[in-house]
Structure formats: C-alpha cells, structure tokens
Design a protein around this motif. Sequence first.
Motif, PDB file in Angstrom:
ATOM      1  N   LYS A   1      13.356  16.476   9.844  1.00  0.00           N
ATOM      2  CA  LYS A   1      14.669  16.924   9.360  1.00  0.00           C
ATOM      3  C   LYS A   1      15.069  16.147   8.110  1.00  0.00           C
ATOM      4  N   ILE A   2      15.506  16.888   7.115  1.00  0.00           N
ATOM      5  CA  ILE A   2      16.136  16.285   5.941  1.00  0.00           C
ATOM      6  C   ILE A   2      17.614  16.630   6.001  1.00  0.00           C
ATOM      7  N   VAL A   3      18.449  15.621   6.006  1.00  0.00           N
ATOM      8  CA  VAL A   3      19.889  15.832   6.148  1.00  0.00           C
ATOM      9  C   VAL A   3      20.549  15.762   4.765  1.00  0.00           C
ATOM     10  N   VAL A   4      21.270  16.821   4.415  1.00  0.00           N
ATOM     11  CA  VAL A   4      21.959  16.885   3.119  1.00  0.00           C
ATOM     12  C   VAL A   4      23.407  17.330   3.346  1.00  0.00           C
ATOM     13  N   LYS A   5      24.239  17.166   2.324  1.00  0.00           N
ATOM     14  CA  LYS A   5      25.646  17.572   2.456  1.00  0.00           C
ATOM     15  C   LYS A   5      25.805  19.085   2.460  1.00  0.00           C
ATOM     16  N   ASN A   6      25.105  19.745   1.555  1.00  0.00           N
ATOM     17  CA  ASN A   6      25.262  21.191   1.386  1.00  0.00           C
ATOM     18  C   ASN A   6      23.868  21.810   1.282  1.00  0.00           C
ATOM     19  N   THR A   7      23.454  22.523   2.319  1.00  0.00           N
ATOM     20  CA  THR A   7      22.084  23.046   2.369  1.00  0.00           C
ATOM     21  C   THR A   7      21.842  24.138   1.321  1.00  0.00           C
ATOM     22  N   LEU A   8      22.847  24.953   1.024  1.00  0.00           N
ATOM     23  CA  LEU A   8      22.676  26.007   0.014  1.00  0.00           C
ATOM     24  C   LEU A   8      22.514  25.392  -1.373  1.00  0.00           C
ATOM     25  N   LYS A   9      23.355  24.429  -1.686  1.00  0.00           N
ATOM     26  CA  LYS A   9      23.256  23.751  -2.984  1.00  0.00           C
ATOM     27  C   LYS A   9      21.900  23.061  -3.124  1.00  0.00           C
ATOM     28  N   PHE A  10      21.444  22.461  -2.039  1.00  0.00           N
ATOM     29  CA  PHE A  10      20.152  21.770  -2.029  1.00  0.00           C
ATOM     30  C   PHE A  10      19.012  22.759  -2.267  1.00  0.00           C
ATOM     31  N   LEU A  11      19.043  23.901  -1.583  1.00  0.00           N
ATOM     32  CA  LEU A  11      18.025  24.944  -1.768  1.00  0.00           C
ATOM     33  C   LEU A  11      18.023  25.437  -3.210  1.00  0.00           C
ATOM     34  N   THR A  12      19.217  25.646  -3.762  1.00  0.00           N
ATOM     35  CA  THR A  12      19.342  26.154  -5.127  1.00  0.00           C
ATOM     36  C   THR A  12      18.753  25.169  -6.136  1.00  0.00           C
ATOM     37  N   GLU A  13      19.060  23.880  -5.975  1.00  0.00           N
ATOM     38  CA  GLU A  13      18.531  22.860  -6.886  1.00  0.00           C
ATOM     39  C   GLU A  13      17.011  22.759  -6.764  1.00  0.00           C
ATOM     40  N   ALA A  14      16.506  22.803  -5.525  1.00  0.00           N
ATOM     41  CA  ALA A  14      15.060  22.711  -5.301  1.00  0.00           C
ATOM     42  C   ALA A  14      14.333  23.900  -5.930  1.00  0.00           C
ATOM     43  N   SER A  15      14.916  25.082  -5.784  1.00  0.00           N
ATOM     44  CA  SER A  15      14.310  26.301  -6.334  1.00  0.00           C
ATOM     45  C   SER A  15      14.288  26.269  -7.849  1.00  0.00           C
ATOM     46  N   SER A  16      15.373  25.780  -8.426  1.00  0.00           N
ATOM     47  CA  SER A  16      15.469  25.700  -9.879  1.00  0.00           C
ATOM     48  C   SER A  16      14.426  24.736 -10.445  1.00  0.00           C
TER      49      SER A  16
END
Length: 648
Positions: A262-277
């Motif tokens: 598990k990777i714990v982040v504040k905002n999973t959507l924002k994290f996905l978006t940054e990773a994808s970019s």
Amino acid sequence: MAMIAATKSSLSFKKIINTIDNLKPVSGRLEQVGIIKNNSKVILDYAHTPDALEASLKSLREQFKYRRISIVFGCGGDRDKAKRPMMGKIANQYCDRIYLTDDNPRHENPKTIRNSIRKNINKSKIYETSNRANAIKKAIFAMKTGDILIVAGKGHEKIQEYKKIKKLFSDQEQILKNIKIKNKTLSSNLKLNILKELSNSNNISLNLEINNASINSKVIKKNNVFFALKGKHKNGNLFVKEALAKGASLAIVNNQKKSKKKIVVKNTLKFLTEASSILRENLSSKIISITGSCGKTSLKELTGRSLGKISQTTYSPKSFNNKFGVPLSLFNLKKNDEFGIFEIGMDKKGEIDYLSKIIKPDVGVITNISYAHIKNFENIKQIALAKSEIIKNIKDDGYLILNRDDKFYNFHKKIALKRNLKILSFSLKNKSATTNLDSISKEKSKYKISININKIKKYFYLTSFFENDLKNLLATITIISIFKDIHKLDKNIFYDHKATNGRGDTMKVKLFKKFFYLVDESYNSNPLSLKSALKNFDMIKVDNSKKHVVLGDMLELGKYSKKLHVEIGKNINKTSLTNINVIGGHVKWIFNNLNKNKRGIVIKKKSQIIDLIKNNLNNNDYLMIKGSNSTGLNSLSNQIKRGKINAL
C-alpha cells in the motif's frame, strides 16, 4: 550534413541510412553517459564558454521541453573572467537546478570564481560545493524519472587543476560510478519508479510487478495497481482488500496504514494524474487525442483497432474521457507503444484544457460541434470555444485534424494557425479537404469506399456506408497518414471493424419465439448523433419487415431542449420512418410534432418496451433504441441482448 557529404561521395543512400545506428558521439560532446533505470539522462559536455553553454542548454530545452533540467558546472581560473556571470545567467535561464562547483581553478581562489558565477543565479535554484565529485553525486542522486542533467565544462578531460597540482579526475568516471549506485535503488519497471518517487515510499519492493492500473476491484487482474479513487457514489478505499485478494500487486490509498502493498497519499486522483503525466513524458509514444460533441468513442475505437494492426497501440476503453478515465488510460500506456489514442470529454468550460494538459497530444482531433451539454453554456459558439481548448495543448509542431464539413471549421482553424500547428481536414463533400470521399460502390457484401488523400486516390472496404462510419473512416485515414504510408495499407484493414456497443451495433435477438434485429444506439443522444442515427436507420433496406423506433430524452440541453426536440420531430417527418415510440418528458415534443401516420405510442415505463417487442414486432423486424445514457435505455438494451427481460 554528414549524410549529404556521404551521398556526394558516391555512397548509396540506403547504405548511409543503415549505418546511422552504428555512429557514436564524440567523447564529451553532448554525450549521453550511462543508462539510468528511471529514464533520466546524464549528458556530458565540453561547453566552457557562454556561447557553447547556451547552445547545449538550448538544444536540451527544445528536445526536453517538459522535463526538469539540472546542471553541474563551474568556470576555469586564469581565464576570461567576464564570461563567469554570463554563464551563470545562461544556466539560470535554462535550468531548474544548478550545482555550482569547481572546474579547473588553477591559481585563482575557487570561491572567488564561484561568487562571480552565482551573481545571476536565483538562490532557490543553487546548490554549491567546491568538491566536483560531490556535486556530480548529489545531482545524480536527486534525479527523478525523466530528469535531464548536464555536466558541463570539462567533457573528456581526465585531470583537474588546483594551483600546481594536477589530480586525476574524470567527469565520465564519476557519472558512471554514481549511476551504478543509483540504479541499485531503482526498479526496472518505470511505472513503479514513478509511484515510489511521487510518494517517497521506501518500503515498497523494487521487484514488485506492475502492469496496468485499475479503479474497479471487480475486474482487477493479477499484478495490476489499484487506485482507490473517491467518486460521488463510491469510495475505492472500501474495496482495497478485495483488489489485493484478486491479485493486485499494489494499492494506492488514503486514510489507511502503510504496508508493503500500500502507498498512502492524501489524494489518490491527484496522485494518479501526476503519475500519468510523468509517464506520458517518459514514453516515446505518439499521442492522438480526440474531442468533439459526438463520435469521439467510435472514432477512437476505429483508429485504435486499425493502428493496432500495424503498430503496438494502446487506446482508452469505453468512454474513459473524464478526470478519472483520462489519467487512468494514460497510465496504462506500455513502454513499447508507438501510439496512444485517447478521447477527451467535457460538460463545462476548462475541462478539455485540464485534460489535454495531462495528455499533451501530438495530434488533436475535433470531430464536430453540436448542442451536447449546451445546458452549461449560453450558446453553441461557447461549446466550440470550449472544444478549442485542446488546440493550445497540442505539442509544438503538432497536428490538428478538423471536420471540413463542420460549421466551426474556420473558427478552429484560425485558432490553430496562431500556434503554427499543421492543419489537416476530412470531408464527405469538400474536395479541398486533405482526405475526402470520392465514391461508394457495392461489391457483393462489401462497400468499396474510394477516397482522395492529398489528391491521390485510394480505396478501402467497409461493411456499411452509414454517414458516421464514412466520417470515422476519413478521419482515421487522415490520422494514420501523419505517421504511415496510406498507400501501403491493406484495403481490408477497416473491413472487420464493428460498431461499439450502444453506438449503432446491430444484433439479431430471439425473444418470445421470434427473431428481430436490435439496432442499439442507446449509449447517448444529442441532436447531431440522433439525426445521424435516424438517417442511418432510414437507409436500412427491408423487404416485408417493419422498422420500429424507441426514442428517449436528449438530456443536458437546458433552455434549448424544447427547440431541439421539436426540430427532431420535423426531421423525422422528412424520412420514411414510421412506428416512432417515445419514453420520457422532453421527447414528447418530438412525438407532438410527428405526422400522425408516423406515431407509435407514448411509453410510460420501460417494461412497456418489452410489451412492444412482444405484441408489435414480427419475425425479422428492426428495432432501434436511442436516448441519453441517464434515461436507462442503455441498460435496458443490454438486458434485451442478453435475454434477461425478467429483470425488467
């Protein structure tokens, strides 16, 4: 220049081309040194004058426009002192991070040299150390996925001079030594590196396998990464246990305890978006992005399947075109994909701008402009303006493909010209378009579609000649022509393409001991797509069979709803269609404007559609169902296809 010289020296061009891959750079002249697992690059360069440094940095900035660029450099002693602040200014202009260190101080005080250089460097950018080896080490260990580091000034040199002492020192050896150490902390999986870097998670194993990403625990596969997104109705954090039990190798969560999976982040959507970019910038895939009022999904499917036959291609599934679907689809690009094809949807101003900034397409496509989602806009021109947001985010020297028959063609073309984009077009009528329809003829069960592309004729086979199929064909050919030789494509490359579920696919269904043909247009409905569907249905030739239509509401039309539904009714009166049945509040405006001989019944509940099939349809009749997704007609159509009518 070398190729021209070789050609003039009587070498064959084919031999020259085959030799290019074997050429190696001159040592220390803009030379990439080593390979880092996270796709960052270290460039060694001899640049030690302002002109040389600017030429190198400008070249890197042009090539890696969206990447972070850092530099390790200093200036030599006992040489031109005036160049030092100039070189500091140049480094500050082009670089995001500057590691200021010693070059060859010779007989000067190294600190004095560095002070002169740093006069024109922002304090927030600078890290200073006299030890060049430490500067290189610090810079390499700070490099994240896709970062570019240039170590400048000494290039191929093997010594460093301090007063009378000449000690052995090689930038290249220092770079290779530190890359070797750094690689031990990295995974060979680029996606895993990105996730670890973004989250600063050191407890995740480097050997973890990651394939695709998913936000649905029900369909997750082994070695997928599960992103626990929060939507309006569901919280993905509640399904993490299920996802891991089904074989997910990793879960991105919030409000949970850290673990090896598990990777714990504040905002999973924002994290996905940054990773994808970040991933997008680190793959060489050519990205094609499609928007427009209707036809996005069907065009994406045709283009994706067709390109997939000749190159490795990933394209977004279903209608993954919003703030969840776009980054998810982007993250599922594969390392060796030549092409990635994504659709972008919107119902408000600014959404296409936001999504296309993530995608940064090489090619943008605008299919058409219609009244879809007009409820959030004052007029249709505002919709055209919102769709044009994609244009400003197409990469420099990229392409924009437009529908030459759309009334906003010139509007969008004008915006694109300001960015110096290459503009291509397709048309059913206009011969000045890049790709246009020439003729249609039938050969047994096939339709031979002749087209003109760049004024050269070519033909392909399709299973139908419906207007939307022809437009998608022309648009797809235009897209492919940017990258491939169209005239080498097989004439049957498009022939086996089938309509996307709910967007005109036809299925023979057996219910109540009879067969009928269901033409499923139920995924969505707006004025343009409905007119096209009705026109296509009208074109179907039947002998003794009858055609029946069930229409649901066109939603999200706001103050234009009555006017646009009335127009559809008047449009139907010009066709040969009869047996028009309606269900919904807005769609009654269509019904009330139909000629009496065209009216079927007003349906009050969905179960009556089953009664209609049972009582009104005969063997081999045709039934078309069309309505906005929120009407529930798409779900009903799928149940009819599966024969699960008892659920109704």
